[in-house]
Motif scaffolding. Sequence first.
Motif, mmCIF file in Angstrom:
data_model
loop_
_atom_site.group_PDB
_atom_site.id
_atom_site.type_symbol
_atom_site.label_atom_id
_atom_site.label_comp_id
_atom_site.label_asym_id
_atom_site.label_seq_id
_atom_site.Cartn_x
_atom_site.Cartn_y
_atom_site.Cartn_z
ATOM 1 N N ALA A 173 50.332 43.803 59.270
ATOM 2 C CA ALA A 173 49.671 44.961 59.874
ATOM 3 C C ALA A 173 50.680 46.017 60.319
ATOM 4 O O ALA A 173 50.463 47.217 60.166
ATOM 5 C CB ALA A 173 48.811 44.522 61.060
ATOM 6 N N LEU A 174 51.833 45.572 60.869
ATOM 7 C CA LEU A 174 52.866 46.527 61.291
ATOM 8 C C LEU A 174 53.471 47.249 60.099
ATOM 9 O O LEU A 174 53.791 48.451 60.179
ATOM 10 C CB LEU A 174 53.961 45.786 62.075
ATOM 11 N N ALA A 175 53.638 46.531 58.970
ATOM 12 C CA ALA A 175 54.155 47.194 57.772
ATOM 13 C C ALA A 175 53.188 48.279 57.291
ATOM 14 O O ALA A 175 53.601 49.396 56.934
ATOM 15 C CB ALA A 175 54.401 46.151 56.676
ATOM 16 N N LEU A 176 51.909 47.988 57.273
ATOM 17 C CA LEU A 176 50.925 48.992 56.868
ATOM 18 C C LEU A 176 50.865 50.150 57.862
ATOM 19 O O LEU A 176 50.674 51.310 57.473
ATOM 20 C CB LEU A 176 49.548 48.335 56.724
ATOM 21 N N GLU A 177 51.011 49.849 59.139
ATOM 22 C CA GLU A 177 51.021 50.916 60.146
ATOM 23 C C GLU A 177 52.240 51.822 59.975
ATOM 24 O O GLU A 177 52.151 53.048 60.137
ATOM 25 C CB GLU A 177 50.999 50.305 61.535
ATOM 26 N N GLN A 178 53.388 51.231 59.634
ATOM 27 C CA GLN A 178 54.579 52.040 59.370
ATOM 28 C C GLN A 178 54.374 52.912 58.128
ATOM 29 O O GLN A 178 54.820 54.064 58.091
ATOM 30 C CB GLN A 178 55.786 51.122 59.179
ATOM 31 N N ALA A 205 42.527 46.787 58.215
ATOM 32 C CA ALA A 205 41.344 46.054 58.665
ATOM 33 C C ALA A 205 41.083 44.826 57.802
ATOM 34 O O ALA A 205 40.531 43.825 58.281
ATOM 35 C CB ALA A 205 40.129 46.981 58.659
ATOM 36 N N GLN A 206 41.484 44.865 56.538
ATOM 37 C CA GLN A 206 41.285 43.711 55.672
ATOM 38 C C GLN A 206 42.274 42.586 55.949
ATOM 39 O O GLN A 206 42.050 41.449 55.524
ATOM 40 C CB GLN A 206 41.409 44.142 54.209
ATOM 41 N N VAL A 207 43.374 42.870 56.627
ATOM 42 C CA VAL A 207 44.362 41.837 56.923
ATOM 43 C C VAL A 207 43.760 40.740 57.798
ATOM 44 O O VAL A 207 44.074 39.551 57.629
ATOM 45 C CB VAL A 207 45.596 42.473 57.594
#
Length: 365
Positions: A270-275, A202-204
């Motif tokens: 965001a995709l890296a954090l989701e992974q 969310a901070q991204v």
Amino acid sequence: MTSPSQPDAEAKTITPAAPAKGRGLAGLALLVAIAALGAAGWSSWQLYQQQTQSARLLAQFNEAGAAAQQQLQASEQRVEQRLSGIPTAAAIATQRDLLVTLQGDQQRLAKTLSEVLGKSREDWRLAEAEHLMRLAMLRLTALQDVSSATALVQGADDILRAQEDPQAFAARGELIKVLEALRSLPQVDRSGLFLQLAALRAQVAELQMLAPEYILPPQAPSAVNASDSSRWDDLWAELSRYIRVDLHADQDVRPQLAGQSLAQVRLTLALALEQAQWGALNGQPEVYRQALASAREVLDRYFDRDNQAVMALQQRIGELSQQSVVTEPPKLDEALNALQAYLKQREAADLMPEASAPAVEEGGQ
């Protein structure tokens, strides 16, 4: 001067007083007679009333006496009927013997029922202990939830302890070994890591203005007779849309991010954090750490390192990369096998209570 005829006149006036006094006495006597006659009449009336009331009271007393006598007779009849229904001493003794026999049968039945219910309740509790052990194995293998598995194994141990059976000593030993092994494991909070990474995602979105982006100032409408200087200013503003030079001798020169490029960088982060979230939730440490490393690389390459928000985000990702997402839980197979062996032994002992009793009697003889 007094005339000689005055004494004669006074004599004449005094002489008639005697007859008037006699009439007054006669009237007084008449009044006394009337009062006496009234008093006698009143007394006669009162006497008559008293006689009438006495006769009435006597009649009521006679009626009450007759009713009381009837009630007494009815009570005597009821008492005689009850006395006739009372059994004899022999019948009472027989009923007493039957009551004693009935009470003995009820006590034996209650004792047998309590034993049966007690065994059934103990069997239910032991089956619950086995079910708790299976749930603990499932929590460890599927989710690696150490705290829930510890609570489930502790519940199974409490059930065995409540049995107070010496035969459960071996099974309890295995359960306590598992408990100590689980308590020595590090606490892995997968759900907590997942939520923390979600907060970082969310901070991204707030980092979109941290990357340098050139925004043109608003332009005033040009006049009809514009000067040469204003024309050069308009030309320079138009060229600034495509070219901008920002040189710093002590810093690295990095490309400016426009709207679409900045959106792609934010999407990559965001995709890296989701992974990383997926790796934390599924217990994949390699995927988890590699995704966090990719996120830190994106931050370091495309965002300002000196910005406070970027520095805080990098520091937080570094702290989360040191967290463990997987543990090596102990095996619960031996503890479950020991518990099942105890249950089978207890079931075999309950099925052959009569076969063991004659053997004991023969050995005693």
